[in-house]
Design a protein around this motif. Structure first.
Motif, mmCIF file in Angstrom:
data_model
loop_
_atom_site.group_PDB
_atom_site.id
_atom_site.type_symbol
_atom_site.label_atom_id
_atom_site.label_comp_id
_atom_site.label_asym_id
_atom_site.label_seq_id
_atom_site.Cartn_x
_atom_site.Cartn_y
_atom_site.Cartn_z
ATOM 1 N N GLY A 132 70.626 51.343 -10.807
ATOM 2 C CA GLY A 132 70.784 49.959 -10.665
ATOM 3 C C GLY A 132 72.342 49.242 -10.964
ATOM 4 N N ASP A 133 73.094 50.689 -11.398
ATOM 5 C CA ASP A 133 74.332 50.209 -11.516
ATOM 6 C C ASP A 133 75.157 49.486 -10.091
ATOM 7 O OD1 ASP A 133 73.891 50.837 -14.280
ATOM 8 O OD2 ASP A 133 75.178 52.861 -14.598
ATOM 9 N N LEU A 134 76.295 48.609 -10.209
ATOM 10 C CA LEU A 134 76.551 48.102 -9.067
ATOM 11 C C LEU A 134 77.610 48.922 -9.476
ATOM 12 C CD1 LEU A 134 77.014 44.042 -8.967
ATOM 13 C CD2 LEU A 134 75.743 46.365 -7.374
ATOM 14 N N ARG A 179 82.048 50.096 -7.599
ATOM 15 C CA ARG A 179 82.892 50.001 -6.058
ATOM 16 C C ARG A 179 83.647 51.341 -5.754
ATOM 17 N NH1 ARG A 179 86.069 46.004 -8.056
ATOM 18 N NH2 ARG A 179 85.834 45.026 -6.693
ATOM 19 N N GLY A 229 78.307 48.374 -3.911
ATOM 20 C CA GLY A 229 77.405 49.386 -3.807
ATOM 21 C C GLY A 229 76.492 48.947 -4.764
ATOM 22 N N THR A 230 75.191 49.218 -5.072
ATOM 23 C CA THR A 230 74.244 49.873 -5.516
ATOM 24 C C THR A 230 73.923 50.862 -6.020
ATOM 25 O OG1 THR A 230 73.484 47.743 -5.472
ATOM 26 C CG2 THR A 230 72.021 48.530 -7.366
ATOM 27 N N ILE A 231 73.387 52.074 -6.960
ATOM 28 C CA ILE A 231 73.574 52.868 -7.491
ATOM 29 C C ILE A 231 72.246 53.281 -7.179
ATOM 30 C CG2 ILE A 231 73.393 55.200 -9.266
ATOM 31 C CD1 ILE A 231 75.788 54.657 -8.628
ATOM 32 N N VAL A 232 70.804 53.982 -6.246
ATOM 33 C CA VAL A 232 69.885 54.569 -6.006
ATOM 34 C C VAL A 232 69.498 55.223 -6.433
ATOM 35 C CG1 VAL A 232 67.855 53.825 -4.542
ATOM 36 C CG2 VAL A 232 70.616 52.655 -3.874
ATOM 37 N N VAL A 234 74.338 55.607 -2.405
ATOM 38 C CA VAL A 234 74.497 54.752 -2.939
ATOM 39 C C VAL A 234 74.267 53.456 -1.610
ATOM 40 C CG1 VAL A 234 76.593 52.794 -3.672
ATOM 41 C CG2 VAL A 234 76.793 55.510 -4.633
ATOM 42 N N SER A 235 73.865 52.748 -1.955
ATOM 43 C CA SER A 235 73.437 51.608 -1.432
ATOM 44 C C SER A 235 74.584 50.286 -0.963
ATOM 45 C CB SER A 235 71.704 50.599 -1.516
ATOM 46 O OG SER A 235 71.805 50.097 -0.776
ATOM 47 N N THR A 289 71.289 48.145 5.315
ATOM 48 C CA THR A 289 71.315 48.552 4.325
ATOM 49 C C THR A 289 71.746 49.846 5.058
ATOM 50 O OG1 THR A 289 69.354 49.491 3.126
ATOM 51 C CG2 THR A 289 69.937 47.477 2.458
ATOM 52 N N ARG A 326 72.846 53.749 2.926
ATOM 53 C CA ARG A 326 73.219 54.571 1.758
ATOM 54 C C ARG A 326 74.345 55.715 1.939
ATOM 55 N NH1 ARG A 326 66.940 54.484 -1.307
ATOM 56 N NH2 ARG A 326 66.545 53.001 -1.571
#
Length: 219
Positions: A135-137, A139, A160-163, A189-190, A206, A208
């Motif tokens: 959920g974390d953003l 770079r 990106g966003t940690i998935v 990361v997405s 997207t 990943r």
């Protein structure tokens, strides 16, 4: 490292040619080359990241001209020569090669299936704190190393966003240069396609990418 081998995300390379009922190997030498990787890996001559970095050190024209398994052969020759496991005269056939040391680990028949199907996992059982959570953003860092890295050039400096947090793994950037394992978390990361390639990219697509802690910074 920055070089022609880092083709991910590039266009203009021509159509992808598919072959109906393509065999695993087109030539017998390719089959033998494939088996060499497992034998040399078990023999302790290199790790996976050293192998990848040896391919990255090919001259650009040579890299583009040669086939997949020719890249492998180049890496074998480079690493074995650098480690003193063979000599240039032995490689050229000018002299008869010396026998390997009796202490050299040997790939046995009962080991082949496990080595070929799973390889040498880079996962390590260490309690290393994670810098991020799903959920974390984040770079990606804009790095341009002269050595090996698994952060592709097209994904540097992107948000990106940690998935997924995959757990703790050996760091390829250090393992490739015999600088230790440097274990750390690896995340899926997405990235939006438009973040990677601009507004003309498909807006709903997207990508990943599995990335190490050292490649990321918090937003």
């Amino acid at each position: 490292m920055n070089g022609i081998h880092d083709l991910g995300g590039m266009h203009g390379m021509g159509a992808i040619i598919t072959e109906e009922n393509e065999p695993p190997f087109h030539h017998e030498w390719e089959r033998r080359t494939f088996s060499l990787f497992a034998a040399l890996f078990v023999g302790g001559h290199f790790n996976v990241d050293m192998f990848r970095h040896a391919i990255e050190r090919m001259k650009p024209a040579h890299y583009l001209e040669e086939s997949y398994y020719e890249h492998w052969m180049h890496a074998f020759e480079t690493l074995l020569l650098e480690r003193g496991a063979i000599t240039a005269d032995e490689l050229s056939g000018a002299v008869k090669p010396l026998a390997a040391s009796p202490e050299t680990p040997v790939l046995r028949l009962d080991m082949v299936q496990a080595v070929v199907s799973t390889g040498g996992s880079a996962r390590v059982a260490m309690d290393v704190p994670a810098s991020f959570k799903p959920g974390d953003l984040v770079r990606t860092k804009n790095i341009n190393p002269s050595g090996h890295t698994r952060l592709p050039r097209y994904a540097r400096g992107k948000i990106g966003t940690i998935v997924i947090d995959h757990g703790v793994f050996i760091t390829p950037d250090t393992a490739a240069h015999n600088l230790g394992e440097h274990p750390q978390h690896v995340y899926s990361v997405s990235f939006a396609a438009t973040e990677l390639w601009g507004e003309k990219a498909p807006p709903k697509d997207t990508v990943r990418i599995d990335l190490w802690d050292d490649y990321l910074e918090a937003l």
